[in-house]
Motif scaffolding. Structure first.
Motif, PDB file in Angstrom:
ATOM      1  N   GLN A 121       5.557  -5.329  -5.141  1.00 30.66           N
ATOM      2  CA  GLN A 121       5.865  -4.247  -5.052  1.00 30.66           C
ATOM      3  C   GLN A 121       5.678  -4.136  -3.406  1.00 30.66           C
ATOM      4  O   GLN A 121       4.650  -4.969  -3.484  1.00 30.66           O
ATOM      5  CB  GLN A 121       4.940  -3.746  -6.166  1.00 30.66           C
ATOM      6  N   ASP A 169       5.885   3.658  -1.160  1.00 28.03           N
ATOM      7  CA  ASP A 169       5.550   2.766  -2.995  1.00 28.03           C
ATOM      8  C   ASP A 169       6.619   3.824  -3.463  1.00 28.03           C
ATOM      9  O   ASP A 169       6.451   3.374  -5.205  1.00 28.03           O
ATOM     10  CB  ASP A 169       4.360   3.408  -3.471  1.00 28.03           C
ATOM     11  N   GLY A 177      12.334  -1.886  -7.283  1.00 29.06           N
ATOM     12  CA  GLY A 177      11.263  -1.377  -5.999  1.00 29.06           C
ATOM     13  C   GLY A 177      10.406  -3.428  -5.579  1.00 29.06           C
ATOM     14  O   GLY A 177       9.500  -3.155  -5.115  1.00 29.06           O
ATOM     15  N   LYS A 178      11.210  -3.796  -6.661  1.00 24.89           N
ATOM     16  CA  LYS A 178      10.044  -5.873  -6.295  1.00 24.89           C
ATOM     17  C   LYS A 178      10.662  -6.247  -4.802  1.00 24.89           C
ATOM     18  O   LYS A 178      11.872  -5.796  -4.705  1.00 24.89           O
ATOM     19  CB  LYS A 178      10.639  -6.382  -7.114  1.00 24.89           C
TER      20      LYS A 178
END
Length: 154
Positions: free
Chosen positions: A12, A29, A126-127
């Motif tokens: 992540q 993030d 989000g990876k």
């Protein structure tokens, strides 16, 4: 030919606070593109290969967006004393993608970036699914191919 191609084991994005060119605070993030891929490209105003890469992407960015919905975020690692050179460069080049500032190198360090240009692709969740460093003319074609594969896998 890309230098240093690496597939990430679906890590992540780390949580680091950066600023946009307009001074807005952005947490890394929480970078999101409505479930579509994001390309994150680390650069510096003084890095000629970085600027060549971003110019090459700029030329095809509208087509990429129409075809895949991909979003490009360019992250400047210029240090604080040079940060005032970023916006004039972006404006002069006509880059229409989002540009974030990492003057203390926190985001760069959190991702283990050693050299620039450094580019990664983040999937719609989000990876981090792909990363490479360095740039040779035409390497942006491999980048969009990876985005196309990612979208096709959905």
């Amino acid at each position: 030919m890309l230098l240093g191609c690496v597939y990430a084991a679906s890590a992540q994005l780390p949580s680091v606070t950066l600023k946009s060119l307009s001074g807005k605070t952005v947490r890394t993030d929480t970078l999101y593109n409505n479930g579509r891929p994001i390309i994150i490209d680390f650069f510096a105003t003084w890095c000629k290969p970085c600027n060549r890469e971003l110019n090459a992407i700029h030329e095809v960015y509208n087509e990429w967006q129409k075809e895949t919905g991909v979003k490009l975020i360019a992250v400047s690692i210029d240090q604080a004393q040079n940060i005032d050179k970023v916006k004039p460069l972006v404006d002069a080049q006509g880059w229409e993608f989002e540009v974030l500032l990492d003057p203390n190198g926190e985001f760069k360090r959190a991702l283990g970036v050693q050299m620039i240009p450094y580019t990664l692709i983040v999937d719609g969740k989000g990876k981090i699914v792909y990363k490479h460093n360095g740039y040779t003319d035409g390497a942006e074609e491999e980048l969009i191919e990876k985005v196309r594969e990612l979208i096709a896998d959905k």
